[in-house]
Design an enzyme around this catalytic site. Sequence first.
Site, PDB file in Angstrom:
ATOM      1  N   LYS A   1      -1.537   7.018   7.781  1.00 33.72           N
ATOM      2  CA  LYS A   1      -1.172   5.610   7.576  1.00 33.72           C
ATOM      3  C   LYS A   1      -2.047   4.701   8.440  1.00 33.72           C
ATOM      4  O   LYS A   1      -1.619   4.184   9.472  1.00 33.72           O
ATOM      5  CB  LYS A   1       0.324   5.403   7.877  1.00 33.72           C
TER       6      LYS A   1
ATOM      7  N   LEU B   1       0.153   8.534   0.427  1.00 28.23           N
ATOM      8  CA  LEU B   1       0.958   8.500   1.641  1.00 28.23           C
ATOM      9  C   LEU B   1       2.324   9.096   1.299  1.00 28.23           C
ATOM     10  O   LEU B   1       2.952   8.691   0.318  1.00 28.23           O
ATOM     11  CB  LEU B   1       1.139   7.060   2.140  1.00 28.23           C
TER      12      LEU B   1
ATOM     13  N   TYR C   1      -0.328   2.572  11.581  1.00 29.21           N
ATOM     14  CA  TYR C   1       0.829   1.679  11.620  1.00 29.21           C
ATOM     15  C   TYR C   1       2.041   2.322  10.975  1.00 29.21           C
ATOM     16  O   TYR C   1       1.944   3.367  10.333  1.00 29.21           O
ATOM     17  CB  TYR C   1       0.496   0.335  10.967  1.00 29.21           C
TER      18      TYR C   1
HETATM   19  N1  PDD Z   1       3.751   0.695   2.854  1.00 32.03           N
HETATM   20  N2  PDD Z   1       2.138   4.442  -0.174  1.00 32.03           N
HETATM   21  C1  PDD Z   1       1.445   3.490   0.475  1.00 32.03           C
HETATM   22  C2  PDD Z   1      -0.004   3.331   0.183  1.00 32.03           C
HETATM   23  C3  PDD Z   1       2.093   2.647   1.400  1.00 32.03           C
HETATM   24  O1  PDD Z   1       1.397   1.705   2.054  1.00 32.03           O
HETATM   25  C4  PDD Z   1       3.481   2.819   1.637  1.00 32.03           C
HETATM   26  C5  PDD Z   1       4.236   1.989   2.642  1.00 32.03           C
HETATM   27  C6  PDD Z   1       4.157   3.827   0.921  1.00 32.03           C
HETATM   28  C7  PDD Z   1       5.636   4.086   1.119  1.00 32.03           C
HETATM   29  O2  PDD Z   1       5.913   4.645   2.378  1.00 32.03           O
HETATM   30  P1  PDD Z   1       7.330   4.407   3.098  1.00 32.03           P
HETATM   31  O3  PDD Z   1       8.365   4.817   2.138  1.00 32.03           O
HETATM   32  O4  PDD Z   1       7.270   5.262   4.281  1.00 32.03           O
HETATM   33  O5  PDD Z   1       7.410   2.926   3.404  1.00 32.03           O
HETATM   34  C8  PDD Z   1       3.455   4.635   0.047  1.00 32.03           C
HETATM   35  C9  PDD Z   1       4.365  -0.150   3.874  1.00 32.03           C
HETATM   36  C10 PDD Z   1       5.777  -0.489   3.572  1.00 32.03           C
HETATM   37  C11 PDD Z   1       3.496  -1.363   4.096  1.00 32.03           C
HETATM   38  O6  PDD Z   1       2.293  -1.191   4.144  1.00 32.03           O
HETATM   39  O7  PDD Z   1       4.017  -2.470   4.266  1.00 32.03           O
END
Ligand code: PDD
Length: 285
Positions: free
Chosen positions: A149, A205, A32
């Site tokens: 992800k 991530l 996702y």
């Molecule tokens: N989550 N680490 C994890 C485990 C995450 O699930 C996310 C993002 C991030 C930050 O990644 P980014 O800057 O690309 O959003 C780091 C999203 C926002 C979610 O699951 O809703």
Amino acid sequence: MRTVYVNGDYLPETEAKVSIFDRGFLMADGVYEVTSVLDGKLIDFDGHAVRLQRSLDELDMANPISKEDLLEVHRELVRLNGIEEGMIYLQITRGAPSDRDFAFPDPETPQTIVLFTQNKPGLADNPAAKKGMKVISIEDIRWGRRDIKTVQLLYPSMGKMMAKKAGVDDAWMVQDGFVTEGTSNNAYIVKGNKIITREASPDILKGITRTAVLRFAQEAQMEVEERNFTIEEAREADEAFITSASTFVMPVVEIDGVALGDGTPGHVAPRLREIYLDESRKAAV
Ligand code: PDD
């Protein structure tokens, strides 16, 4: 009612359906992305599209949609749902074979692609950013490929519930004594003018917001150190913050009941939030 996108169709959310044999549902065999929307425009669409492709490649999953079409679907959903501020959720799974099986299905099996919007007026002007958030630390017991992800979000959900139960906002996960990341965000501490965050590896991530924020920090002459830090070091830091597509940059003012500095957001995190929002709005598509 929301209009959502499922496998090529724009439908009212109540009419959108996915098979019970879908591998996303049965095996968490899906990936996702969450892209934020400000001023009705997409923040860092390119970064999300590139990471999506990487997640798919790492799982040997095909990409059912071109980048151009994906951008078009994002924009159409923003338009149809009148989103000014919020997020777009995208999920791609390995599809729905005719039965449950651990082995991957025939590559000809049509994949499932779903997108929907989340309307969040006031996302950029979030009052929580002025107050800062509180976190607890919990053990990181997730699998070893957190750089992909995937939709396997059970432990992060449990972590969020542990935080709620403790009366705080989120949990920072710790592995072998070192902080990995928050339940759905990357974690940072600040010492003086230095920003410290764990380096990108399969342990975390690699946030799209992280990449942008580290670049802006360096451009603003702040020092960035990508290295492991312990929760003890974090509790003694001057400041701390998190980043993600849905929170941008959010100060952390308390870790495991210990206030950082004077217990209010310091200087670095609020400044980075401002720079990030300004620059991202300028580059939005
Ligand atoms: N989550 N680490 C994890 C485990 C995450 O699930 C996310 C993002 C991030 C930050 O990644 P980014 O800057 O690309 O959003 C780091 C999203 C926002 C979610 O699951 O809703």
